[in-house]
Design a protein around this motif. Structure first.
Motif, PDB file in Angstrom:
ATOM      1  N   ALA A  56     -10.001  27.244 -52.521  1.00 48.40           N
ATOM      2  CA  ALA A  56     -11.295  26.699 -52.917  1.00 48.40           C
ATOM      3  C   ALA A  56     -11.381  25.243 -52.475  1.00 48.40           C
ATOM      4  O   ALA A  56     -10.367  24.540 -52.388  1.00 48.40           O
ATOM      5  N   GLN A  57     -12.606  24.783 -52.216  1.00 44.37           N
ATOM      6  CA  GLN A  57     -12.842  23.408 -51.781  1.00 44.37           C
ATOM      7  C   GLN A  57     -13.965  22.791 -52.603  1.00 44.37           C
ATOM      8  O   GLN A  57     -14.951  23.458 -52.921  1.00 44.37           O
ATOM      9  N   PHE A  58     -13.797  21.507 -52.906  1.00 40.57           N
ATOM     10  CA  PHE A  58     -14.870  20.743 -53.540  1.00 40.57           C
ATOM     11  C   PHE A  58     -15.063  19.470 -52.737  1.00 40.57           C
ATOM     12  O   PHE A  58     -14.105  18.723 -52.476  1.00 40.57           O
ATOM     13  N   THR A  59     -16.310  19.216 -52.329  1.00 43.41           N
ATOM     14  CA  THR A  59     -16.639  18.055 -51.501  1.00 43.41           C
ATOM     15  C   THR A  59     -17.693  17.203 -52.193  1.00 43.41           C
ATOM     16  O   THR A  59     -18.644  17.738 -52.779  1.00 43.41           O
ATOM     17  N   VAL A  60     -17.527  15.884 -52.121  1.00 45.72           N
ATOM     18  CA  VAL A  60     -18.509  14.971 -52.686  1.00 45.72           C
ATOM     19  C   VAL A  60     -18.701  13.806 -51.714  1.00 45.72           C
ATOM     20  O   VAL A  60     -17.746  13.390 -51.036  1.00 45.72           O
ATOM     21  N   GLY A  61     -19.932  13.305 -51.608  1.00 45.62           N
ATOM     22  CA  GLY A  61     -20.196  12.201 -50.693  1.00 45.62           C
ATOM     23  C   GLY A  61     -21.383  11.372 -51.129  1.00 45.62           C
ATOM     24  O   GLY A  61     -22.264  11.849 -51.859  1.00 45.62           O
ATOM     25  N   VAL A  62     -21.406  10.118 -50.680  1.00 51.53           N
ATOM     26  CA  VAL A  62     -22.515   9.205 -50.938  1.00 51.53           C
ATOM     27  C   VAL A  62     -22.948   8.601 -49.601  1.00 51.53           C
ATOM     28  O   VAL A  62     -22.116   8.027 -48.879  1.00 51.53           O
ATOM     29  N   ALA A  63     -24.223   8.759 -49.263  1.00 56.08           N
ATOM     30  CA  ALA A  63     -24.764   8.204 -48.026  1.00 56.08           C
ATOM     31  C   ALA A  63     -25.730   7.074 -48.363  1.00 56.08           C
ATOM     32  O   ALA A  63     -26.608   7.234 -49.228  1.00 56.08           O
ATOM     33  N   THR A  64     -25.561   5.950 -47.681  1.00 51.73           N
ATOM     34  CA  THR A  64     -26.397   4.774 -47.930  1.00 51.73           C
ATOM     35  C   THR A  64     -27.002   4.285 -46.623  1.00 51.73           C
ATOM     36  O   THR A  64     -26.270   4.047 -45.640  1.00 51.73           O
ATOM     37  N   ARG A  65     -28.322   4.156 -46.594  1.00 52.91           N
ATOM     38  CA  ARG A  65     -28.992   3.599 -45.420  1.00 52.91           C
ATOM     39  C   ARG A  65     -29.028   2.087 -45.575  1.00 52.91           C
ATOM     40  O   ARG A  65     -29.841   1.541 -46.319  1.00 52.91           O
ATOM     41  N   LEU A  86     -29.075   1.942 -39.545  1.00 57.13           N
ATOM     42  CA  LEU A  86     -27.648   2.125 -39.848  1.00 57.13           C
ATOM     43  C   LEU A  86     -27.461   2.915 -41.134  1.00 57.13           C
ATOM     44  O   LEU A  86     -27.941   2.524 -42.193  1.00 57.13           O
ATOM     45  N   LEU A  87     -26.732   4.040 -41.017  1.00 55.56           N
ATOM     46  CA  LEU A  87     -26.401   4.893 -42.154  1.00 55.56           C
ATOM     47  C   LEU A  87     -24.886   4.972 -42.291  1.00 55.56           C
ATOM     48  O   LEU A  87     -24.182   5.214 -41.305  1.00 55.56           O
ATOM     49  N   ILE A  88     -24.392   4.733 -43.506  1.00 55.01           N
ATOM     50  CA  ILE A  88     -22.950   4.812 -43.776  1.00 55.01           C
ATOM     51  C   ILE A  88     -22.716   5.817 -44.899  1.00 55.01           C
ATOM     52  O   ILE A  88     -23.441   5.830 -45.895  1.00 55.01           O
ATOM     53  N   GLU A  89     -21.691   6.643 -44.721  1.00 52.04           N
ATOM     54  CA  GLU A  89     -21.355   7.640 -45.740  1.00 52.04           C
ATOM     55  C   GLU A  89     -19.872   7.587 -46.058  1.00 52.04           C
ATOM     56  O   GLU A  89     -19.032   7.433 -45.155  1.00 52.04           O
ATOM     57  N   VAL A  90     -19.546   7.716 -47.336  1.00 57.37           N
ATOM     58  CA  VAL A  90     -18.157   7.864 -47.771  1.00 57.37           C
ATOM     59  C   VAL A  90     -18.057   9.178 -48.540  1.00 57.37           C
ATOM     60  O   VAL A  90     -19.014   9.609 -49.200  1.00 57.37           O
TER      61      VAL A  90
END
Length: 370
Positions: free
Chosen positions: A209-218, A223-227
């Protein structure tokens, strides 16, 4: 990774792509000497289609390779009784539907139909069974090959906290696959046929099983950055069981202890829109290894990995061409355990030493909107 994002893909779009993957592996033996892996190219490919029915509902289909393995060593290297080559291919056929609950919240659900094909080779120290003086000679070549299907599901959510910040999460369930195949043996000496077993073979593999989480900020309009982070439940891989069916000897069960542990992967990426036609991308990913020291072995020489990527998107009318290069550096991993020849248990067959891996990736995809 997150089907809830397809609500932001307008109209109907299709994308096909492939990634050329080249692995470079070597071993520096503890007792001196070294071994280079037999490197080869692999080409995991992808297909995606999305259809936005209206402002609320979007459906899609993805066909991709979620897990894979390809590794080969010389038939006469020190770890040949552990394994000489391993190859595993998985194909996920993933239909999904995403629904926009509000202007800021989207939810999605999908099904995973996973096909797995695998082949594993190893030598058997037949010489040691015949006469100690023949130890390490007259090896039997052993090959297991099989395939099977499994099914699971995936979920996704995206919340647009502000006009510039989005938070997403996705879950992909464990998939259990029943593998049916056969065990083949080559080089068995006359009169020893009953000492070795070939025939039909079955095994079970649990894809985690996999769980993914992310935050994208323009950060700016261009310019768009994601962690992000991804958790994978490799704890399910505590052992590998192979059941052999021989018309004369009956059923034999082979159990390989693994005791893998769950891992986290962390990533950061950036997209810079140079103009209406060109975007520049870059990223970094750090991934933990799943294999403990006790069961570390040459066929799956896993270690902590650092992936660096650069790429570009080139858009012309309804077409988008994307290209990327990735370099994945694996930290040096030392094998210092007793995993080796199950017949003699001699240390010269453990292939203990320092393992190094470098992986190079060249990706290309073409998309069309209509």
């Amino acid at each position: 990774f997150n089907p809830a994002l397809i609500n932001d893909v307008p109209g109907r779009q299709v994308e096909v792509g492939t990634t050329a993957v080249y692995s470079d592996r070597d071993i520096d033996y503890t007792g001196g000497g070294s071994e280079n892996g037999d490197s080869a190219w692999n080409f995991p490919s992808t297909f995606y289609y999305t259809h936005q029915a209206n402002d609320k509902l979007t459906s899609g289909l993805g066909i991709f390779f979620p897990f894979g393995l390809s590794n080969e060593w010389d038939d006469n290297y020190d770890g040949r009784y552990i394994g000489t080559s391993g190859e595993m291919l998985t194909v996920n056929i993933n239909p999904a539907v995403s629904y926009r609950v509000t202007d800021r919240l989207s939810l999605a659900v999908g099904l995973d139909f996973v096909y797995l094909d695998t082949e594993i080779k190893a030598n058997i120290n037949q010489g040691a069974l015949i006469d100690p003086a023949l130890n390490g000679l007259l090896d039997v070549r052993q090959k297991f090959s099989g395939d099977g299907w499994g099914a699971g599901f995936n979920l996704g959510v995206v919340f647009k906290a502000t006009d510039r910040v989005s938070v997403g999460a996705a879950y992909r369930s464990q998939v259990d696959i029943d593998i049916e195949g056969d065990m083949s043996l080559y080089g068995v000496q006359p009169g020893l046929e009953l000492a070795f077993q070939e025939g039909n073979a079955e095994s079970d593999i649990e894809l985690p099983a996999q769980f993914t989480v992310g935050v994208a900020t323009r950060i700016t309009d261009t310019l768009l950055i994601e962690v992000g982070a991804r958790w994978e439940d490799w704890d399910v891989n505590d052992k590998q069981v192979l059941d052999l069916q021989n018309p004369i000897l009956g059923e034999t069960r082979i159990v390989q202890e693994r005791n893998w542990h769950s891992t986290w992967t962390y990533n950061i990426g950036a997209n810079y829109q140079l103009n209406d036609s060109i975007a520049l991308n870059c990223g970094y990913l750090y991934g933990q290894d799943a294999v403990p020291n006790k069961t570390f072995e040459p066929i799956i020489p896993d270690s902590d990995a650092h992936l660096f990527t650069v790429g570009t998107d080139l858009k012309k009318d309804a077409w988008t061409l994307s290209a990327a290069f990735g370099y994945e550096y694996h930290e040096e991993r030392t094998k210092n355990n007793s995993v080796g020849d199950p017949i003699t248990g001699l240390p010269q067959y453990t292939a203990n030493g320092d393992y190094n891996t470098d992986i190079y990736l060249f990706a290309l995809s073409l998309g069309y909107a209509f």
